[in-house]
Design a protein around this motif. Structure first.
Motif, PDB file in Angstrom:
ATOM      1  N   MET A  89      66.970  69.924  63.841  1.00  0.00           N
ATOM      2  CA  MET A  89      67.461  70.419  62.384  1.00  0.00           C
ATOM      3  C   MET A  89      67.604  69.097  61.442  1.00  0.00           C
ATOM      4  O   MET A  89      67.321  69.194  60.286  1.00  0.00           O
ATOM      5  CB  MET A  89      68.263  71.387  62.258  1.00  0.00           C
ATOM      6  CG  MET A  89      68.056  72.647  62.751  1.00  0.00           C
ATOM      7  SD  MET A  89      66.481  73.620  62.214  1.00  0.00           S
ATOM      8  CE  MET A  89      65.512  73.103  63.488  1.00  0.00           C
ATOM      9  N   VAL A  90      68.372  68.310  62.060  1.00  0.00           N
ATOM     10  CA  VAL A  90      68.765  67.020  61.224  1.00  0.00           C
ATOM     11  C   VAL A  90      67.537  66.203  61.032  1.00  0.00           C
ATOM     12  O   VAL A  90      67.362  65.664  60.032  1.00  0.00           O
ATOM     13  CB  VAL A  90      69.957  66.108  61.901  1.00  0.00           C
ATOM     14  CG1 VAL A  90      70.212  64.726  61.387  1.00  0.00           C
ATOM     15  CG2 VAL A  90      71.259  66.926  62.064  1.00  0.00           C
ATOM     16  N   GLY A 116      65.250  67.848  58.238  1.00  0.00           N
ATOM     17  CA  GLY A 116      65.979  67.623  57.204  1.00  0.00           C
ATOM     18  C   GLY A 116      65.749  66.292  56.408  1.00  0.00           C
ATOM     19  O   GLY A 116      65.483  66.142  55.423  1.00  0.00           O
ATOM     20  N   GLU A 117      65.969  65.172  57.241  1.00  0.00           N
ATOM     21  CA  GLU A 117      65.789  63.914  56.851  1.00  0.00           C
ATOM     22  C   GLU A 117      64.320  63.458  56.637  1.00  0.00           C
ATOM     23  O   GLU A 117      64.020  62.743  55.910  1.00  0.00           O
ATOM     24  CB  GLU A 117      66.398  62.834  57.878  1.00  0.00           C
ATOM     25  CG  GLU A 117      68.026  63.053  57.950  1.00  0.00           C
ATOM     26  CD  GLU A 117      68.642  62.081  59.148  1.00  0.00           C
ATOM     27  OE1 GLU A 117      67.784  61.371  59.709  1.00  0.00           O
ATOM     28  OE2 GLU A 117      69.889  61.744  59.099  1.00  0.00           O
ATOM     29  N   GLN A 170      63.433  65.041  53.216  1.00  0.00           N
ATOM     30  CA  GLN A 170      64.012  64.275  52.243  1.00  0.00           C
ATOM     31  C   GLN A 170      63.264  63.212  52.237  1.00  0.00           C
ATOM     32  O   GLN A 170      63.139  62.440  50.918  1.00  0.00           O
ATOM     33  CB  GLN A 170      65.583  64.219  52.494  1.00  0.00           C
ATOM     34  CG  GLN A 170      66.305  63.721  51.534  1.00  0.00           C
ATOM     35  CD  GLN A 170      67.587  63.634  51.844  1.00  0.00           C
ATOM     36  OE1 GLN A 170      68.385  63.295  52.979  1.00  0.00           O
ATOM     37  NE2 GLN A 170      68.657  63.738  50.807  1.00  0.00           N
ATOM     38  N   THR A 204      67.128  69.127  48.999  1.00  0.00           N
ATOM     39  CA  THR A 204      66.911  68.872  50.439  1.00  0.00           C
ATOM     40  C   THR A 204      68.231  68.547  51.165  1.00  0.00           C
ATOM     41  O   THR A 204      68.358  69.063  52.300  1.00  0.00           O
ATOM     42  CB  THR A 204      66.052  67.728  50.369  1.00  0.00           C
ATOM     43  OG1 THR A 204      66.540  66.559  49.658  1.00  0.00           O
ATOM     44  CG2 THR A 204      64.738  68.049  50.031  1.00  0.00           C
ATOM     45  N   LYS A 221      69.111  70.634  54.184  1.00  0.00           N
ATOM     46  CA  LYS A 221      69.562  70.047  55.563  1.00  0.00           C
ATOM     47  C   LYS A 221      70.957  70.773  56.304  1.00  0.00           C
ATOM     48  O   LYS A 221      70.947  70.932  57.276  1.00  0.00           O
ATOM     49  CB  LYS A 221      69.882  68.631  55.601  1.00  0.00           C
ATOM     50  CG  LYS A 221      69.841  67.944  56.921  1.00  0.00           C
ATOM     51  CD  LYS A 221      69.573  66.406  56.546  1.00  0.00           C
ATOM     52  CE  LYS A 221      70.483  65.534  55.529  1.00  0.00           C
ATOM     53  NZ  LYS A 221      70.198  64.068  55.553  1.00  0.00           N
ATOM     54  N   ILE A 279      71.463  72.787  59.501  1.00  0.00           N
ATOM     55  CA  ILE A 279      72.257  72.437  60.521  1.00  0.00           C
ATOM     56  C   ILE A 279      73.320  73.610  60.870  1.00  0.00           C
ATOM     57  O   ILE A 279      73.833  73.748  62.088  1.00  0.00           O
ATOM     58  CB  ILE A 279      73.356  71.273  60.016  1.00  0.00           C
ATOM     59  CG1 ILE A 279      72.303  69.788  60.043  1.00  0.00           C
ATOM     60  CG2 ILE A 279      74.466  70.922  60.952  1.00  0.00           C
ATOM     61  CD1 ILE A 279      73.163  68.747  59.254  1.00  0.00           C
TER      62      ILE A 279
END
Length: 405
Positions: free
Chosen positions: A38-39, A42-43, A46, A275, A279, A283
């Motif tokens: 998930m991290v 998200g990154e 972004q 975003t 994220k 998480i």
């Protein structure tokens, strides 16, 4: 007991019931793996958004015709911006380049092939505003705009889809039965916040207005795009543009703006904020798996305490203190959490990098977040899950424990 003794004893205890230990470890593995993925998601999102807006530059401002209202955006056929507006905005001290822009759909034909693409009418300053570089040929100049020349600059995707030769400069394509000479091909940029710049045809604005659209209002445009100098203050320039356009459009104080200003810097900051929240949400959702894994460890340790009641009584009878019992059970809990966290880290990083690069075609950014997260989970979850069972074991009465069957 030394550290090695504690570690060895913990390993033997955990390995005593392999299936139960495996299932408990699996809960932590899934939890940590989910958080790491998930991290990474998200990154990646972004990073992609930042790259798209960076391709335009944070010192880029777009001005669209039409007044924003509570019920939506009123544009219709009323184009309130003009080419003269662009010329006045170009005189502002912080404006590096400005171009009026008119967008249109186009059906391009070359030989026996045709391709539906987007067409942009603009000034030569379009290259500066949109950070466009040429792969072949050159961009048309201002004389082409004055003369409404039938010159076309095309994107690499358009050139490929039309089946143009490797060197398409000088080739003639047809748009709405009007022949255009290809004078340049842009470098590939991919998709951006304003759409794909690889699949478009750019022609002089006057050519689009006079030869293709036959507009009754050749001076009106739907968009003004401008780029500021690096040291310019976007907010100050926006205030200057707003005052200038309101004065030119003869708007009264009570009248709303008949244009909309979009600052790409503010848009990018807003998107990064959105975003960032996304994220955190991802998480948090993945963290539920970690919570379930922690409950699994606690459940296993409580069962282990119940099964080893007699062993605990023997240890206390031969001199083991409460802190020794607590240390033993906490070490077992941390060991299970550590194995699960490190395995989840490896699987999470491997899956996110593999799927990103080989399946989705994205470069997934790697940061220290997953590593720090895994180590923290190994310690925090292990301690939190093992405190209650360890304390319960330490408080057992040795006499009752020795009588336990």
């Amino acid at each position: 007991m030394t550290f090695n003794d504690i570690l060895k004893e913990s390993w033997l205890s955990v390995g005593g019931n392999k299936l139960r230990s495996f299932l408990t470890v699996l809960g932590i593995v899934i939890g940590v793996m989910a958080v790491v993925i998930m991290v990474a998601v998200g990154e990646t999102v972004q990073h992609q958004i930042t790259d798209q807006f960076s391709s335009l530059g944070t010192n880029t401002i777009m001005i669209r015709a039409g007044a924003a209202q509570t019920g939506g955006v009123r544009t219709g056929n009323r184009q309130t911006l003009t080419i003269d507006d662009a010329e006045y905005i170009a005189k502002l001290p912080d404006v590096m380049a400005v171009t009026p822009v008119q967008n249109s759909a186009a059906q391009a034909i070359y030989g026996n092939k045709n391709w539906a693409t987007s067409m942009v009418g603009a000034w030569p300053a379009y290259t500066t505003v949109q950070n466009i570089e040429m792969q072949q040929g050159t961009f048309f100049d201002q004389s082409a705009v004055r003369n409404a020349s039938t010159y076309a600059v095309i994107g690499p995707t358009t050139a490929t889809e039309l089946g143009l030769p490797d060197n398409p400069i000088g080739q003639v394509i047809r748009i709405q039965n009007t022949p255009f000479v290809v004078v340049g091909v842009t470098k590939a940029k991919g998709d951006s916040a304003m759409g794909s710049q690889d699949d478009m045809i750019i022609i002089p604005l006057s050519t689009l207005k006079k030869r293709l659209q036959g507009s009754r209002f050749p001076n009106s445009v739907s968009l003004l795009a401008l780029k500021l100098y690096p040291d310019a203050d976007n907010n100050v320039v926006i205030e200057q543009i707003t005052a200038l356009l309101r004065q030119r459009h003869k708007l009264k104080d009570a009248d709303p703006d008949d244009f909309q200003i979009m600052d790409m810097k503010q848009v990018m900051e807003t998107m990064n904020t959105v975003t960032g929240y996304l994220k955190l949400l991802l998480i948090a959702i993945a963290g539920v798996s970690l919570l379930v894994g922690a409950i699994g460890i606690m459940n296993m340790m409580l069962v282990s305490v119940a099964e080893r009641t007699r062993e605990i009584g023997i240890r206390k009878a031969i001199g083991a203190r409460e802190r020794h019992i607590i240390t033993q059970f906490l070490s077992e809990s941390i060991l299970i959490s550590f194995i699960g966290s490190m395995s989840g880290l490896v699987l999470g990083v491997g899956l996110s990098q593999g799927i990103g690069r080989f399946v989705m075609g994205y470069n997934v950014p790697f940061s220290a977040w997953p590593v720090l997260l895994s180590v923290s989970v190994a310690v925090i979850v292990g301690l939190a899950s093992g405190v209650m069972p360890a304390y319960k074991a330490a408080k057992l009465n040795p006499i009752d424990s020795l009588r336990y069957e």
